[in-house]
Design a protein around this motif. Structure first.
Motif, PDB file in Angstrom:
ATOM      1  N   THR A 213      41.403  54.579  91.928  1.00  0.00           N
ATOM      2  CA  THR A 213      41.272  53.918  90.631  1.00  0.00           C
ATOM      3  C   THR A 213      39.902  53.264  90.489  1.00  0.00           C
ATOM      4  OG1 THR A 213      43.652  53.455  90.701  1.00  0.00           O
ATOM      5  CG2 THR A 213      42.355  52.267  89.052  1.00  0.00           C
ATOM      6  N   THR A 214      39.273  53.462  89.322  1.00  0.00           N
ATOM      7  CA  THR A 214      37.968  52.860  89.056  1.00  0.00           C
ATOM      8  C   THR A 214      38.129  51.362  88.791  1.00  0.00           C
ATOM      9  OG1 THR A 214      38.033  53.121  86.650  1.00  0.00           O
ATOM     10  CG2 THR A 214      37.300  55.026  87.949  1.00  0.00           C
ATOM     11  N   PRO A 215      37.035  50.591  88.841  1.00  0.00           N
ATOM     12  CA  PRO A 215      37.127  49.162  88.516  1.00  0.00           C
ATOM     13  C   PRO A 215      37.679  48.889  87.126  1.00  0.00           C
ATOM     14  CG  PRO A 215      35.058  49.632  89.632  1.00  0.00           C
ATOM     15  CD  PRO A 215      35.699  50.965  89.349  1.00  0.00           C
ATOM     16  N   ASP A 216      37.532  49.856  86.225  1.00  0.00           N
ATOM     17  CA  ASP A 216      38.057  49.695  84.862  1.00  0.00           C
ATOM     18  C   ASP A 216      39.515  50.131  84.737  1.00  0.00           C
ATOM     19  OD1 ASP A 216      35.643  48.710  83.957  1.00  0.00           O
ATOM     20  OD2 ASP A 216      34.875  50.698  83.435  1.00  0.00           O
ATOM     21  N   GLY A 217      40.127  50.558  85.839  1.00  0.00           N
ATOM     22  CA  GLY A 217      41.545  50.884  85.820  1.00  0.00           C
ATOM     23  C   GLY A 217      41.884  52.326  85.519  1.00  0.00           C
ATOM     24  N   HIS A 218      40.913  53.242  85.577  1.00  0.00           N
ATOM     25  CA  HIS A 218      41.178  54.660  85.316  1.00  0.00           C
ATOM     26  C   HIS A 218      41.421  55.396  86.634  1.00  0.00           C
ATOM     27  CE1 HIS A 218      39.986  53.961  81.201  1.00  0.00           C
ATOM     28  NE2 HIS A 218      38.769  53.594  81.562  1.00  0.00           N
ATOM     29  N   VAL A 219      42.514  56.134  86.703  1.00  0.00           N
ATOM     30  CA  VAL A 219      42.833  56.912  87.904  1.00  0.00           C
ATOM     31  C   VAL A 219      42.079  58.239  87.847  1.00  0.00           C
ATOM     32  CG1 VAL A 219      44.644  58.028  89.248  1.00  0.00           C
ATOM     33  CG2 VAL A 219      45.107  55.855  88.090  1.00  0.00           C
ATOM     34  N   ILE A 220      41.161  58.448  88.776  1.00  0.00           N
ATOM     35  CA  ILE A 220      40.353  59.664  88.742  1.00  0.00           C
ATOM     36  C   ILE A 220      40.697  60.630  89.870  1.00  0.00           C
ATOM     37  CG2 ILE A 220      38.449  58.497  87.586  1.00  0.00           C
ATOM     38  CD1 ILE A 220      36.989  58.470  90.310  1.00  0.00           C
ATOM     39  N   GLY A 221      41.490  60.184  90.823  1.00  0.00           N
ATOM     40  CA  GLY A 221      41.811  61.075  91.927  1.00  0.00           C
ATOM     41  C   GLY A 221      42.955  60.561  92.764  1.00  0.00           C
ATOM     42  N   GLN A 222      43.192  61.271  93.860  1.00  0.00           N
ATOM     43  CA  GLN A 222      44.309  60.946  94.742  1.00  0.00           C
ATOM     44  C   GLN A 222      43.915  61.131  96.202  1.00  0.00           C
ATOM     45  OE1 GLN A 222      48.192  60.683  93.776  1.00  0.00           O
ATOM     46  NE2 GLN A 222      46.867  59.518  92.408  1.00  0.00           N
ATOM     47  N   VAL A 223      44.477  60.298  97.053  1.00  0.00           N
ATOM     48  CA  VAL A 223      44.449  60.511  98.497  1.00  0.00           C
ATOM     49  C   VAL A 223      45.876  60.832  98.907  1.00  0.00           C
ATOM     50  CG1 VAL A 223      44.097  59.439 100.747  1.00  0.00           C
ATOM     51  CG2 VAL A 223      42.452  59.044  98.905  1.00  0.00           C
ATOM     52  N   CYS A 224      46.072  61.985  99.540  1.00  0.00           N
ATOM     53  CA  CYS A 224      47.429  62.507  99.691  1.00  0.00           C
ATOM     54  C   CYS A 224      47.738  62.962 101.111  1.00  0.00           C
ATOM     55  CB  CYS A 224      47.645  63.688  98.753  1.00  0.00           C
ATOM     56  SG  CYS A 224      47.334  63.289  97.021  1.00  0.00           S
ATOM     57  N   LEU A 225      49.031  62.950 101.402  1.00  0.00           N
ATOM     58  CA  LEU A 225      49.576  63.461 102.649  1.00  0.00           C
ATOM     59  C   LEU A 225      50.592  64.551 102.340  1.00  0.00           C
ATOM     60  CD1 LEU A 225      50.294  60.053 104.413  1.00  0.00           C
ATOM     61  CD2 LEU A 225      48.454  61.648 105.019  1.00  0.00           C
TER      62      LEU A 225
ATOM     63  N   ALA B  52      42.944  55.087  99.956  1.00  0.00           N
ATOM     64  CA  ALA B  52      42.478  55.518  98.630  1.00  0.00           C
ATOM     65  C   ALA B  52      41.365  54.600  98.130  1.00  0.00           C
ATOM     66  CB  ALA B  52      43.642  55.531  97.638  1.00  0.00           C
ATOM     67  N   GLU B  53      41.479  53.316  98.415  1.00  0.00           N
ATOM     68  CA  GLU B  53      40.431  52.379  98.023  1.00  0.00           C
ATOM     69  C   GLU B  53      39.150  52.623  98.817  1.00  0.00           C
ATOM     70  OE1 GLU B  53      42.179  48.521  98.387  1.00  0.00           O
ATOM     71  OE2 GLU B  53      43.703  48.926  96.848  1.00  0.00           O
ATOM     72  N   THR B  54      39.296  53.008 100.080  1.00  0.00           N
ATOM     73  CA  THR B  54      38.124  53.364 100.875  1.00  0.00           C
ATOM     74  C   THR B  54      37.431  54.591 100.290  1.00  0.00           C
ATOM     75  OG1 THR B  54      39.089  52.467 102.905  1.00  0.00           O
ATOM     76  CG2 THR B  54      37.324  54.086 103.155  1.00  0.00           C
ATOM     77  N   ALA B  55      38.229  55.570  99.851  1.00  0.00           N
ATOM     78  CA  ALA B  55      37.654  56.762  99.222  1.00  0.00           C
ATOM     79  C   ALA B  55      36.854  56.394  97.982  1.00  0.00           C
ATOM     80  CB  ALA B  55      38.762  57.762  98.873  1.00  0.00           C
ATOM     81  N   MET B  56      37.351  55.443  97.199  1.00  0.00           N
ATOM     82  CA  MET B  56      36.611  54.999  96.014  1.00  0.00           C
ATOM     83  C   MET B  56      35.324  54.300  96.405  1.00  0.00           C
ATOM     84  SD  MET B  56      37.864  56.014  93.203  1.00  0.00           S
ATOM     85  CE  MET B  56      36.800  54.993  92.172  1.00  0.00           C
ATOM     86  N   GLU B  57      35.337  53.569  97.500  1.00  0.00           N
ATOM     87  CA  GLU B  57      34.120  52.912  97.966  1.00  0.00           C
ATOM     88  C   GLU B  57      33.058  53.943  98.354  1.00  0.00           C
ATOM     89  OE1 GLU B  57      35.471  50.487 101.121  1.00  0.00           O
ATOM     90  OE2 GLU B  57      36.339  48.943  99.822  1.00  0.00           O
ATOM     91  N   ILE B  58      33.497  55.040  98.959  1.00  0.00           N
ATOM     92  CA  ILE B  58      32.561  56.102  99.325  1.00  0.00           C
ATOM     93  C   ILE B  58      31.939  56.730  98.082  1.00  0.00           C
ATOM     94  CG2 ILE B  58      32.381  58.387 100.414  1.00  0.00           C
ATOM     95  CD1 ILE B  58      34.532  57.474 102.390  1.00  0.00           C
ATOM     96  N   LEU B  59      32.711  56.793  96.997  1.00  0.00           N
ATOM     97  CA  LEU B  59      32.197  57.346  95.742  1.00  0.00           C
ATOM     98  C   LEU B  59      31.297  56.368  94.996  1.00  0.00           C
ATOM     99  CD1 LEU B  59      35.245  59.202  94.119  1.00  0.00           C
ATOM    100  CD2 LEU B  59      33.110  60.234  94.916  1.00  0.00           C
ATOM    101  N   GLY B  60      31.281  55.110  95.435  1.00  0.00           N
ATOM    102  CA  GLY B  60      30.577  54.068  94.708  1.00  0.00           C
ATOM    103  C   GLY B  60      29.077  54.078  94.934  1.00  0.00           C
ATOM    104  N   PRO B  61      28.393  52.952  94.659  1.00  0.00           N
ATOM    105  CA  PRO B  61      26.951  52.845  94.838  1.00  0.00           C
ATOM    106  C   PRO B  61      26.543  53.152  96.272  1.00  0.00           C
ATOM    107  CG  PRO B  61      27.799  50.980  93.598  1.00  0.00           C
ATOM    108  CD  PRO B  61      28.990  51.732  94.113  1.00  0.00           C
TER     109      PRO B  61
END
Length: 237
Positions: free
Chosen positions: A181-193, A213-222
């Motif tokens: 989820t982006t900081p603005d609350g939009h779900v753009i992807g999934q981390v799945c098992l 999943a939050e770690t994955a978003m951090e990798i996509l970040g700045p």
């Protein structure tokens, strides 16, 4: 048609069967497009039996007649485009992360995917050769609509997925998905098992998957955030 319109405000891709004695030429269905699965005249011989057959077929093959989209779909896709994942040097970081996730949960498959307009683009996958999956067939289409981690304990017992041949061919029996989820609350992807036997995940495990999943978003970040996240996955590995 007003009822159909009201339903579509909440679930835009809900399929509809028109069962009526009004001739189709007198019904304005143009604005509903492919959501109208079939028109069935009430005056047709065995109309009710036919209606039951069509309704059951739609339920059993719901993934093949369309997919549910979140209410913020246009804004969500705009948010996804801002990340421009194809140009980011994140492949190695995501590969380390999916390796770690699979090991942590002792799962057959772990993957990270971004959900585009028509398909889910798999950025990294441990345990299977996945590149992309249509939104009609990916369980992430359903998972992204839930605030919490979605778990399917047994795919064969879930009508949403039991008839999808690709799952049967791959031997998929269980699934768990957490929102990216982006900081603005939009779900753009999934981390799945994915696993090859029925399986549940307790509250602690679901919380851990959401953390990944939050770690994955951090990798996509700045860039500075990506560097920190990459270092953390190396330490954990």
């Amino acid at each position: 048609m007003e009822v159909v319109d009201a339903i579509r405000q909440e679930a835009p891709q809900t399929p509809c069967i028109l069962f009526t004695d009004v001739p189709p030429t007198e019904i304005d269905t143009a604005s509903f497009g492919d959501v109208i699965v079939e028109y069935l005249s009430r005056d047709h011989p065995d109309a009710h039996d036919r209606l039951g057959f069509i309704a059951e077929d739609v339920l059993n093959h719901a993934a093949q007649v369309g997919f549910l989209a979140p209410d913020d779909e246009p804004e969500r896709l705009s948010a996804l485009a801002e990340y421009d994942a194809d140009t980011l040097p994140i492949e190695d970081s995501f590969d380390r992360l999916t390796d770690l996730i699979a090991s942590h949960f002792d799962a057959g498959v772990a993957f990270i995917g971004l959900i585009e307009s028509e398909e889910e683009q798999i950025l990294s996958c441990h345990g299977a050769d996945l590149d992309s999956v249509t939104r009609e067939e990916t369980m992430c289409t359903h998972s992204m609509l839930q605030e919490d981690v979605m778990v399917v304990q047994d795919v064969r017992e879930d009508k949403r997925f039991s008839e999808i041949g690709a799952y049967e061919a791959m031997g998929i029996r269980s699934y768990a998905g957490a929102n990216m989820t982006t900081p603005d609350g939009h779900v753009i992807g999934q981390v799945c098992l994915i696993d090859f036997e029925p399986r549940d995940y307790d509250a602690t495990e679901r919380g851990e998957l959401q953390d990944f999943a939050e770690t994955a978003m951090e990798i996509l970040g700045p860039q500075e955030v990506r560097d920190a996240a990459a270092e953390s996955t190396e330490v954990l590995a």
